[in-house]
Design an enzyme around this catalytic site. Structure first.
Site, PDB file in Angstrom:
ATOM      1  N   ASN A  68       1.510  19.309 -20.880  1.00  0.00           N
ATOM      2  CA  ASN A  68       1.222  18.411 -22.005  1.00  0.00           C
ATOM      3  C   ASN A  68       1.273  19.127 -23.348  1.00  0.00           C
ATOM      4  O   ASN A  68       0.781  18.593 -24.352  1.00  0.00           O
ATOM      5  CB  ASN A  68      -0.153  17.758 -21.819  1.00  0.00           C
ATOM      6  N   GLU A  88      -3.364  17.558 -11.519  1.00  0.00           N
ATOM      7  CA  GLU A  88      -3.743  18.026 -12.864  1.00  0.00           C
ATOM      8  C   GLU A  88      -5.222  18.388 -12.971  1.00  0.00           C
ATOM      9  O   GLU A  88      -5.922  17.999 -13.902  1.00  0.00           O
ATOM     10  CB  GLU A  88      -3.375  16.973 -13.927  1.00  0.00           C
ATOM     11  N   GLU A 110      11.625  18.164 -24.519  1.00  0.00           N
ATOM     12  CA  GLU A 110      10.859  18.551 -23.320  1.00  0.00           C
ATOM     13  C   GLU A 110      11.405  19.868 -22.749  1.00  0.00           C
ATOM     14  O   GLU A 110      10.666  20.659 -22.181  1.00  0.00           O
ATOM     15  CB  GLU A 110      10.908  17.446 -22.255  1.00  0.00           C
ATOM     16  N   HIS A 145       1.140  12.219 -29.093  1.00  0.00           N
ATOM     17  CA  HIS A 145       0.670  10.870 -28.758  1.00  0.00           C
ATOM     18  C   HIS A 145      -0.014  10.217 -29.952  1.00  0.00           C
ATOM     19  O   HIS A 145       0.113   9.007 -30.169  1.00  0.00           O
ATOM     20  CB  HIS A 145      -0.317  10.922 -27.578  1.00  0.00           C
ATOM     21  N   ARG A 192      -1.531  22.121 -14.446  1.00  0.00           N
ATOM     22  CA  ARG A 192      -0.523  21.096 -14.765  1.00  0.00           C
ATOM     23  C   ARG A 192      -0.677  20.582 -16.194  1.00  0.00           C
ATOM     24  O   ARG A 192       0.293  20.136 -16.807  1.00  0.00           O
ATOM     25  CB  ARG A 192      -0.602  19.939 -13.754  1.00  0.00           C
ATOM     26  N   ARG A 201       0.815  -1.236   0.000  1.00  0.00           N
ATOM     27  CA  ARG A 201       0.000   0.000   0.000  1.00  0.00           C
ATOM     28  C   ARG A 201       0.839   1.272   0.000  1.00  0.00           C
ATOM     29  O   ARG A 201       0.367   2.340   0.366  1.00  0.00           O
ATOM     30  CB  ARG A 201      -0.990   0.018   1.168  1.00  0.00           C
ATOM     31  N   HIS A 237       9.445   9.237 -27.806  1.00  0.00           N
ATOM     32  CA  HIS A 237       8.446  10.126 -27.200  1.00  0.00           C
ATOM     33  C   HIS A 237       8.831  11.597 -27.381  1.00  0.00           C
ATOM     34  O   HIS A 237       8.013  12.423 -27.810  1.00  0.00           O
ATOM     35  CB  HIS A 237       8.315   9.768 -25.712  1.00  0.00           C
ATOM     36  N   LYS A 240       8.588  23.032 -13.388  1.00  0.00           N
ATOM     37  CA  LYS A 240       7.713  21.893 -13.092  1.00  0.00           C
ATOM     38  C   LYS A 240       7.344  21.868 -11.618  1.00  0.00           C
ATOM     39  O   LYS A 240       6.192  21.614 -11.259  1.00  0.00           O
ATOM     40  CB  LYS A 240       8.371  20.580 -13.520  1.00  0.00           C
ATOM     41  N   LYS A 246       3.940  11.481 -11.167  1.00  0.00           N
ATOM     42  CA  LYS A 246       3.122  10.635 -12.041  1.00  0.00           C
ATOM     43  C   LYS A 246       3.865   9.322 -12.255  1.00  0.00           C
ATOM     44  O   LYS A 246       5.027   9.326 -12.684  1.00  0.00           O
ATOM     45  CB  LYS A 246       2.899  11.305 -13.397  1.00  0.00           C
ATOM     46  N   HIS A 299       1.709  17.208 -26.572  1.00  0.00           N
ATOM     47  CA  HIS A 299       1.511  15.790 -26.289  1.00  0.00           C
ATOM     48  C   HIS A 299       0.281  15.197 -26.964  1.00  0.00           C
ATOM     49  O   HIS A 299       0.278  14.000 -27.274  1.00  0.00           O
ATOM     50  CB  HIS A 299       1.449  15.550 -24.776  1.00  0.00           C
TER      51      HIS A 299
HETATM   52  P1  NAD Z   1      13.943   5.331 -21.270  1.00  0.00           P
HETATM   53  O1  NAD Z   1      13.786   5.219 -19.834  1.00  0.00           O
HETATM   54  O2  NAD Z   1      13.478   4.202 -22.126  1.00  0.00           O
HETATM   55  O3  NAD Z   1      15.473   5.609 -21.605  1.00  0.00           O
HETATM   56  C1  NAD Z   1      15.877   5.728 -22.949  1.00  0.00           C
HETATM   57  C2  NAD Z   1      17.036   4.787 -23.275  1.00  0.00           C
HETATM   58  O4  NAD Z   1      18.212   5.353 -22.726  1.00  0.00           O
HETATM   59  C3  NAD Z   1      16.918   3.400 -22.684  1.00  0.00           C
HETATM   60  O5  NAD Z   1      17.385   2.477 -23.637  1.00  0.00           O
HETATM   61  C4  NAD Z   1      17.854   3.435 -21.483  1.00  0.00           C
HETATM   62  O6  NAD Z   1      18.392   2.160 -21.196  1.00  0.00           O
HETATM   63  C5  NAD Z   1      18.921   4.376 -21.957  1.00  0.00           C
HETATM   64  N1  NAD Z   1      19.608   5.107 -20.920  1.00  0.00           N
HETATM   65  C6  NAD Z   1      19.079   5.669 -19.814  1.00  0.00           C
HETATM   66  N2  NAD Z   1      20.001   6.372 -19.158  1.00  0.00           N
HETATM   67  C7  NAD Z   1      21.156   6.248 -19.847  1.00  0.00           C
HETATM   68  C8  NAD Z   1      22.461   6.743 -19.692  1.00  0.00           C
HETATM   69  N3  NAD Z   1      22.752   7.582 -18.687  1.00  0.00           N
HETATM   70  N4  NAD Z   1      23.394   6.398 -20.583  1.00  0.00           N
HETATM   71  C9  NAD Z   1      23.095   5.596 -21.632  1.00  0.00           C
HETATM   72  N5  NAD Z   1      21.873   5.092 -21.863  1.00  0.00           N
HETATM   73  C10 NAD Z   1      20.915   5.421 -20.969  1.00  0.00           C
HETATM   74  O7  NAD Z   1      13.201   6.626 -21.873  1.00  0.00           O
HETATM   75  P2  NAD Z   1      13.043   8.130 -21.371  1.00  0.00           P
HETATM   76  O8  NAD Z   1      13.034   8.934 -22.600  1.00  0.00           O
HETATM   77  O9  NAD Z   1      13.948   8.463 -20.260  1.00  0.00           O
HETATM   78  O10 NAD Z   1      11.573   8.111 -20.743  1.00  0.00           O
HETATM   79  C11 NAD Z   1      10.443   7.851 -21.540  1.00  0.00           C
HETATM   80  C12 NAD Z   1       9.351   7.380 -20.621  1.00  0.00           C
HETATM   81  O11 NAD Z   1       9.049   8.409 -19.701  1.00  0.00           O
HETATM   82  C13 NAD Z   1       8.060   7.044 -21.331  1.00  0.00           C
HETATM   83  O12 NAD Z   1       7.581   5.825 -20.858  1.00  0.00           O
HETATM   84  C14 NAD Z   1       7.125   8.171 -20.936  1.00  0.00           C
HETATM   85  O13 NAD Z   1       5.780   7.765 -20.878  1.00  0.00           O
HETATM   86  C15 NAD Z   1       7.652   8.515 -19.560  1.00  0.00           C
HETATM   87  N6  NAD Z   1       7.339   9.882 -19.106  1.00  0.00           N
HETATM   88  C16 NAD Z   1       6.799  10.025 -17.884  1.00  0.00           C
HETATM   89  C17 NAD Z   1       6.522  11.284 -17.390  1.00  0.00           C
HETATM   90  C18 NAD Z   1       5.985  11.450 -16.006  1.00  0.00           C
HETATM   91  O14 NAD Z   1       5.651  12.588 -15.623  1.00  0.00           O
HETATM   92  N7  NAD Z   1       5.905  10.401 -15.217  1.00  0.00           N
HETATM   93  C19 NAD Z   1       6.817  12.418 -18.168  1.00  0.00           C
HETATM   94  C20 NAD Z   1       7.385  12.236 -19.421  1.00  0.00           C
HETATM   95  C21 NAD Z   1       7.654  10.950 -19.889  1.00  0.00           C
HETATM   96  N1  GLY Z   2       4.801  15.149 -17.961  1.00  0.00           N
HETATM   97  C1  GLY Z   2       3.581  15.827 -17.625  1.00  0.00           C
HETATM   98  C2  GLY Z   2       3.338  15.914 -16.156  1.00  0.00           C
HETATM   99  O1  GLY Z   2       4.133  15.483 -15.363  1.00  0.00           O
HETATM  100  O2  GLY Z   2       2.332  16.397 -15.766  1.00  0.00           O
END
Ligand code: NAD
Ligand code: GLY
Length: 370
Positions: free
Chosen positions: A245, A237, A185, A252, A241, A121, A266, A227, A143, A248
């Site tokens: 997006n 949101e 971003e 998307h 917030r 939990r 992305h 942020k 998130k 996005h």
């Molecule tokens: P990711 O986590 O897949 O990382 C991208 C690639 O880089 C992976 O292959 C990873 O292994 C590699 N990598 C990571 N750090 C590294 C480093 N220091 N050196 C070499 N390689 C490295 O992708 P991302 O772009 O970081 O994140 C995308 C994800 O984030 C999506 O799933 C998206 O939905 C999510 N997201 C979430 C939020 C949120 O607010 N929670 C906001 C934006 C995006």
């Molecule tokens: N990436 C959008 C948010 O965190 O609200």
């Protein structure tokens, strides 16, 4: 080192930004621990490149840190990996006073964060983001989510970390394409709310992408501060917030059409989506064409796509399919589409009930098929 506070009442936490923070993770995590034990969740690439340094930092601080590794890539944000992580946490006998460390990009942050939200939990977690995208966006704000075959981030929870360590030195090993995707971003923040930052990026974007320490530090800190301020005001949101997006809803739809994965990252989709959001705003007479052109130029200067014709099969997408994907957006309500549009470069707003025939005409002008 820069410190930014996310000022949520009773759950405020720090985002620390600087080079060399992974080596200090034990000392920095220490005050958040009830016993000298954490569980690290990391993807296998990050573990191979940087895991030794993180584990050594915990050892130096006398903290035990078993590792749960997941395959790198978006496909790990799924029920099967969530179940496996939960099972390993139970096997490790992690209790509610223990803490999870999410070490990786946005995939690991979202997945491990969601595991932390539901394990017994809810247990505390620390984000150690290792991609630019995760440092400026996904590690801050709470998130957490996994994907299902029906769409991205559909199952999740708001669960704030207790600490975020954005170690800029981690980005030295990040592939250039991932760096650019994270930079999308960064530009997004400037376009949505800070014209001065946009001017700064127009002059210094190349230094950020080249990982110049001062430029990187300034850019990450500015995004995190924006942020943090937005999240502190609107954690769940309900309103403002949603500005985060920007780009996005368009983005998307493109990701859904291409198929989530390496074909269109992305951040690349967000870049093109931001350019489209500005052009659509200009088409609607909400912002000047010059602002849309400025947004497009700032994005294009980094090598990110701004036009459908620049992405694989982009010109063959049907406008109605893109609109159908937009209807699945989490911001859509009662059949109405919500977009983040712009009044000018540096000022975005939430527009509900966007006119669908006008959107369709716009997408066809953009090169989508009628
Ligand atoms: P990711 O986590 O897949 O990382 C991208 C690639 O880089 C992976 O292959 C990873 O292994 C590699 N990598 C990571 N750090 C590294 C480093 N220091 N050196 C070499 N390689 C490295 O992708 P991302 O772009 O970081 O994140 C995308 C994800 O984030 C999506 O799933 C998206 O939905 C999510 N997201 C979430 C939020 C949120 O607010 N929670 C906001 C934006 C995006
Ligand atoms: N990436 C959008 C948010 O965190 O609200």
């Amino acid at each position: 080192m820069t410190r930014v506070e996310v000022a949520l009442a009773g759950r405020a936490y720090d985002v620390l930004i600087g080079a060399g923070l992974v080596a200090r993770a034990g000392e920095l995590a220490g005050p958040h621990l009830k016993r000298r034990r954490v569980a690290i969740v990391a993807d296998d690439t990050v573990m191979r490149l940087h895991g030794g340094e993180l584990v050594a930092a915990f050892v130096r601080a006398g903290i035990e840190s078993p590792i749960i590794s997941v395959p790198a890539g978006e496909a790990s944000k799924c029920f099967a990996e969530l179940e496996r992580i939960s099972d390993e946490l139970l096997e490790l006998e992690l209790d509610r006073g223990d803490l999870i460390v999410a070490f990786g990009g946005g995939v690991v942050g979202d997945l491990a964060g969601f595991a932390a939200a539901i394990y017994k939990r809810g247990v505390d977690f620390i984000q150690i983001p290792t991609t630019l995208l995760a440092q400026v966006d996904s590690s801050v704000g709470g998130k957490t989510a996994i994907d299902t075959p029906r769409g991205k981030n559909l199952i999740g929870a708001f669960h704030q970390p207790v600490l975020v360590l954005a170690d800029l030195a981690m980005l030295d090993t990040l592939p250039d394409r991932e760096m650019r995707a994270g930079y999308a971003e960064v530009i997004k923040y400037a376009l949505l709310g800070d014209a001065d930052f946009l001017t700064w990026l127009e002059a210094n974007g190349g230094r950020v992408l080249a990982r110049d320490p001062d430029a990187l530090s300034h850019a990450v800190a500015r995004c995190v501060a924006m942020k943090a301020e937005i999240v502190a005001e609107d954690e769940k949101e309900a309103g403002r917030r949603a500005l985060l997006n920007l780009g996005h809803t368009f983005g998307h739809a493109l990701e859904a059409e291409v198929g989530f994965g390496d074909a269109l990252l992305h951040g690349e989709a967000v870049a093109l989506g931001c350019a489209q959001a500005f052009r659509f705003s200009a088409r609607q007479g909400i912002c000047r064409a010059a602002d849309a052109a400025r947004a497009e130029a700032a994005i294009a200067a980094s090598g990110l796509p701004t036009r459908l014709s620049q992405i694989a099969n982009g010109a063959s997408f049907a406008a109605d399919r893109l609109i159908a994907h937009m209807g699945n957006d989490k911001k859509a309500e009662g059949g109405q589409l919500t977009f983040i549009l712009a009044r000018r470069a540096g000022e975005a707003f939430v527009q509900k009930g966007v006119d669908i025939p006008a959107l369709r005409t716009f997408l066809i002008e953009e090169g989508a098929k009628p």
